[in-house]
Design a protein around this motif. Structure first.
Motif, mmCIF file in Angstrom:
data_model
loop_
_atom_site.group_PDB
_atom_site.id
_atom_site.type_symbol
_atom_site.label_atom_id
_atom_site.label_comp_id
_atom_site.label_asym_id
_atom_site.label_seq_id
_atom_site.Cartn_x
_atom_site.Cartn_y
_atom_site.Cartn_z
ATOM 1 N N GLN A 1 0.829 -1.204 0.000
ATOM 2 C CA GLN A 1 0.000 0.000 0.000
ATOM 3 C C GLN A 1 0.871 1.264 0.000
ATOM 4 O O GLN A 1 0.594 2.214 -0.725
ATOM 5 C CB GLN A 1 -0.934 0.016 1.212
ATOM 6 C CG GLN A 1 -1.864 1.219 1.220
ATOM 7 C CD GLN A 1 -2.732 1.262 2.454
ATOM 8 O OE1 GLN A 1 -2.230 1.215 3.566
ATOM 9 N NE2 GLN A 1 -4.037 1.339 2.246
ATOM 10 N N HIS B 1 0.853 3.954 -3.202
ATOM 11 C CA HIS B 1 0.519 5.378 -3.073
ATOM 12 C C HIS B 1 1.704 6.289 -3.420
ATOM 13 O O HIS B 1 1.504 7.365 -3.986
ATOM 14 C CB HIS B 1 -0.038 5.678 -1.682
ATOM 15 C CG HIS B 1 -1.430 5.137 -1.522
ATOM 16 N ND1 HIS B 1 -2.512 5.677 -2.172
ATOM 17 C CD2 HIS B 1 -1.900 4.086 -0.822
ATOM 18 C CE1 HIS B 1 -3.595 4.980 -1.876
ATOM 19 N NE2 HIS B 1 -3.249 4.006 -1.059
ATOM 20 N N ASP C 1 1.291 8.941 -6.522
ATOM 21 C CA ASP C 1 1.587 10.374 -6.383
ATOM 22 C C ASP C 1 2.454 10.898 -7.529
ATOM 23 O O ASP C 1 2.487 12.099 -7.787
ATOM 24 C CB ASP C 1 2.311 10.656 -5.055
ATOM 25 C CG ASP C 1 1.386 10.560 -3.862
ATOM 26 O OD1 ASP C 1 0.149 10.574 -4.045
ATOM 27 O OD2 ASP C 1 1.909 10.449 -2.726
#
Length: 183
Positions: free
Chosen positions: A107, A111, A115
């Motif tokens: 996770q 992320h 980004d």
């Protein structure tokens, strides 16, 4: 110590799933270049075999993450030990992972890459261990399901041992761990 190992999946079963995953990725990315991101160390054999099944144009890169330091229990802080060399911006990216269990490390990586604004971002895993999942993350391409147990072989290790085994085994006397193995 091989007597404490119980075979889970044979090399033939693994190879069949790798070919299936490669076919799915080829279908989804036909004619498009993809950036495949190998999560080191455990994924390296799976990654190499998967890359050889692909017919779409591929660029490869590697990351290495850690959340353990020298301990057997996660510190809870995911550290990037080796970052990507290529930009993911406006690219189709597939993260290739050996096993997804709690999902914390994956996770965090997902992320961080999201980004950076990829065109698309998907996850491919050899093993999916949902019973231990603690965060909301799912793989898009799943090779094999795992109910429980600590798995070694085919690149996965226990204290840097067993990576060379061509099959996947459950290590029957491994102590329980709090999080994904150090990677």
């Amino acid at each position: 110590m091989l007597d404490s190992l119980k075979i889970l999946y044979t090399r033939d079963q693994i190879a069949e799933q790798v070919r299936r995953l490669g076919s799915e990725i080829n279908r989804d990315y036909a004619g498009r270049e993809i950036l495949l991101v190998c999560v080191l160390k455990g994924s390296f054999l799976f990654f190499a075999d998967l890359v050889r099944t692909l017919t779409c144009p591929v660029v490869v890169d590697f990351v290495r993450l850690a959340s353990y330091g020298c301990e057997t229990i996660s510190s809870g802080v995911v550290e990037m030990r080796k970052d990507l060399e290529f930009s993911v911006t406006d690219r189709d990216v597939v993260i290739v992972e050996d096993i997804v269990d709690t999902g914390y490390t994956l996770q965090t990586l997902y992320h961080r890459l999201l980004d950076r604004k990829p065109r698309s971002l998907k996850i491919c895993t050899l093993l999916d261990k949902r019973v231990d999942r603690r965060v909301d993350i799912e793989a898009d391409y799943i090779g094999l399901a795992l109910d429980d147990g600590f798995v070694v072989g085919y690149g996965l290790d226990y204290q840097e041992k067993y990576r060379e085994l061509p099959d996947l085994y459950v290590l029957e006397d491994a102590p329980p761990v709090d999080e994904e193995r150090p990677i």
